[in-house]
Design a protein around this motif. Structure first.
Motif, short mmCIF file in Angstrom:
data_model
loop_
_atom_site.label_atom_id
_atom_site.label_comp_id
_atom_site.label_asym_id
_atom_site.label_seq_id
_atom_site.Cartn_x
_atom_site.Cartn_y
_atom_site.Cartn_z
N PRO A 297 0.81 -1.23 0.00
CA PRO A 297 0.00 0.00 0.00
C PRO A 297 0.83 1.27 0.00
CG PRO A 297 -0.76 -1.56 1.68
CD PRO A 297 0.56 -2.05 1.19
N ILE A 315 -2.39 -0.61 -3.34
CA ILE A 315 -3.50 0.32 -3.39
C ILE A 315 -3.10 1.62 -2.70
CG2 ILE A 315 -5.26 -1.49 -3.47
CD1 ILE A 315 -5.70 -1.08 -0.49
N THR A 316 -3.86 2.66 -2.92
CA THR A 316 -3.58 3.95 -2.32
C THR A 316 -4.62 4.28 -1.26
OG1 THR A 316 -4.83 5.08 -4.06
CG2 THR A 316 -2.46 4.86 -4.39
N ARG A 331 -9.28 -2.25 -1.43
CA ARG A 331 -9.46 -1.37 -2.59
C ARG A 331 -9.00 0.04 -2.21
NH1 ARG A 331 -9.64 -5.46 -4.64
NH2 ARG A 331 -11.12 -6.34 -6.13
N PRO A 332 -8.65 0.88 -3.20
CA PRO A 332 -8.19 2.24 -2.88
C PRO A 332 -9.22 3.02 -2.07
CG PRO A 332 -7.76 1.71 -5.19
CD PRO A 332 -8.62 0.61 -4.66
N GLY A 510 -7.41 4.01 -8.56
CA GLY A 510 -7.31 4.98 -7.49
C GLY A 510 -7.66 6.38 -7.94
#
Length: 599
Positions: A297, A315-316, A331-332, A510
């Motif tokens: 992440p 993910i962000t 999930r972002p 994202g």
């Protein structure tokens, strides 16, 4: 509590010597503690926070029978040279703490460790997230003092907080892993002989000789002649054993970080953590399996991550986000969002201007509900999210009902949390091409030809690109919004349609989420659009250009064409425009006539 260090506006002085305010504060607090609790004199002297002429009890001296704070209770002992700077004191504190935790089975020489830490502080060329080690460590110490209500003095923060000690060791390990000057040799000739024994001359075909001469690099990027990979891994291992915190040396961590309690924190190799973030115990920033490469992440600035949270995959998590305790994030998460649950669902907006990493609001009191209805409180919105999660996990998420006219209608939720109503009861606002749009532009026999020309007979600037749906059940908005009525649908853009449009333009998942979430926050909170998770066309055309320029890598001309629905300027192929022609035409008509929203 928030102060200038949390805000990142001012960095504490990094000068050495008597003019260092932070160092002087440490020494004053140490002197006050010794007057009140003389038993700590030995420890504070060892780490260099007492004067040179202070004599502390030796380990063989009997404890004083008097509890008086006078200097007469300190009679016989040994001298320790006082530290000359804040950085030297921190190096001595951390090396002493790590050595004491290792007991009699020390794996690294305490003097070598202390020298390594001091050299890392002196390295001003190797920046981590834009900060030198000196800047980052000073801001870390002040972050603990200002955010942790259990910490009353700066001395406590640097002397006892294992989250702080783990960060200091990580910053030194990272500089050993990725040195600023890759031309410096890994070791001198004597050290190579000690480790590898006799090394044949270069050119004899022996791999060891090639390694010594720089011909091979079995350690990969960051190791080899330019770094001390195994020293970095040793520091990581020792910190993990001593403090219960496992931070890979290659990860990137900003300044002003607080890892509260710290036990059970894991940060993976390709993870990054932005400035001003607070991480509580039991947090994992990890991968999702055996994939290689960039797999961990990316945490933004001023983020708050609750205890027991698991954030997995490449993910962000955007700036100023809040992640509730015990969440599983797959999930972002967009900037300024508050997410809770497993899998995590977005339940609201962070108050504008708030920096959750500094305020540490784990009760989530200052959260604006996602649906925007003032009558619905945060707890109701959270309850709604959990109810919808259970529905999502059912195999059949659609239900057939009788409408008022005796016909049937099917209600189903799409991947973005938008709901569409079709059948006899309502007239779908999409035109006849909407079903083709939803099939990602799957057409007839002339598909290939349609992808080589626009509707205007010109070569396309943008060809058809399939939108990867992934696991739609993990969408952070799934099930949060109600059914979109036909009168609203014809005057808005849904999450799914916006996502498909931006993916067609080459944006990441994202970036799509960031744009949608900011547009949703720009939608009036009292409108029916907000409660349906839809963006009014007028809000989209007005706010999209500025938001897209900030959140995506699209150029200004293309962003403006998307905001105005200009198909000619966009230059999509026939196959690509088939999905978006209906929406873009409505947007173009709305932009030219400025027809107000029906809500």
């Amino acid at each position: 509590m928030t102060n200038e260090y949390d805000a990142g506006n001012t960095i504490p002085s990094s000068s050495h010597g008597d003019d260092d305010e932070l160092f002087l504060r440490l020494r004053r607090e140490a002197a006050a503690v010794v007057r009140e609790e003389p038993i700590l004199a030995m420890l504070l002297s060892k780490v260099g926070l007492l004067d040179d002429d202070c004599v502390v009890p030796s380990s063989s001296s009997p404890p004083s029978s008097s509890s008086s704070s006078s200097s007469s209770s300190v009679l016989v002992g040994q001298h320790h040279r006082a530290a000359s700077s804040f950085e030297e004191a921190i190096s001595r504190i951390v090396s002493h703490r790590l050595s004491s935790c290792s007991g009699k089975t020390e794996s690294i020489c305490p003097n070598y460790l202390r020298n390594l830490l001091e050299e890392s502080f002196d390295n001003v060329r190797d920046l981590e997230m834009g900060h030198t080690m000196t800047e980052a460590v000073r801001m870390d110490a002040m972050a603990i003092l200002n955010r942790d209500p259990a910490c009353e003095t700066l001395l406590e923060a640097v002397l006892f907080m294992k989250g702080f000690h783990s960060l200091v060791l990580h910053r030194a390990a990272r500089r050993a892993w990725r040195p600023s000057s890759m031309s410096t040799s890994m070791t001198n000739d004597d050290e190579i002989m000690d480790i590898a024994g006799d090394i044949p001359e270069s050119g004899e075909g022996d791999d060891t000789a090639n390694i010594a001469s720089g011909g091979l690099d079995p350690w990969g990027e960051g190791g080899g002649r330019g770094g001390k990979r195994f020293v970095a891994l040793l520091l990581q291992s020792l910190a993990s054993s001593a403090f219960g915190v496992d931070i890979h040396p290659a990860s990137s961590i900003g300044a002003g970080i607080m890892i509260d309690h710290a036990t059970g924190v894991v940060i993976g190799e390709t993870a990054s953590v932005g400035d001003g973030t607070t991480i509580l115990h039991g947090v994992t920033l990890g991968g999702t399996g055996k994939e290689t490469g960039d797999r961990h992440p990316k945490i933004g600035r001023h983020v708050l991550i609750g205890a027991g949270t698991q954030i997995l995959g490449n993910i962000t998590v955007g700036d100023r986000s809040k992640i509730g305790a015990g969440s599983v994030v797959l999930r972002p998460i967009p900037s300024g969002a508050t997410a809770v649950g497993a899998p995590a669902r977005i339940i609201g907006f962070t108050a504008r201007g708030e920096r959750p990493g500094s305020t540490v609001d784990m009760n989530l009191k200052g959260v604006e509900p996602l649906l925007g209805d003032a009558r619905m409180g945060l707890m109701d919105a959270t309850k709604k999210s959990y109810i919808n999660v259970s529905k999502i996990l059912r195999k059949d998420t659609s239900s057939t009902e009788m409408d008022s006219s005796g016909g049937t209608k099917t209600i189903s939720n799409d991947a973005g949390g938008d709901s569409e109503v079709s059948g006899h009861a309502t007239g779908d606002s999409e035109d006849s091409t909407s079903k083709e749009d939803d099939r990602d532009g799957v057409g007839g026999v002339d598909e290939e030809e349609d992808d080589n020309v626009t509707d205007f007979g010109t070569p396309p600037k943008c060809r058809w690109r399939r939108a990867s749906s992934g696991n739609d059940g993990l969408c952070p908005f799934r099930g949060m919004f109600g059914v979109i009525p036909a009168d609203i649908k014809r005057n808005c853009i849904t999450h799914k349609r916006l996502r498909d449009l931006l993916l067609q333009e080459g944006c990441s998942e994202g970036e799509c989420l960031e744009v949608y979430f900011e547009l949703l926050h720009s939608t009036p909170s009292s409108s029916d659009f907000r409660r349906c998770g839809a963006i009014p066309l007028e809000v989209y055309s007005k706010c999209f250009p500025d938001i897209a320029k900030e959140k995506t890598g699209l150029d200004a001309d293309r962003v403006q064409a998307l905001a105005e629905g200009d198909l000619r300027a966009l230059g999509m192929s026939k196959k690509a425009s088939r999905r978006f022609k209906s929406f873009l035409n409505r947007l173009g008509a709305s932009t030219s006539s400025r027809v107000p929203s029906s809500s």
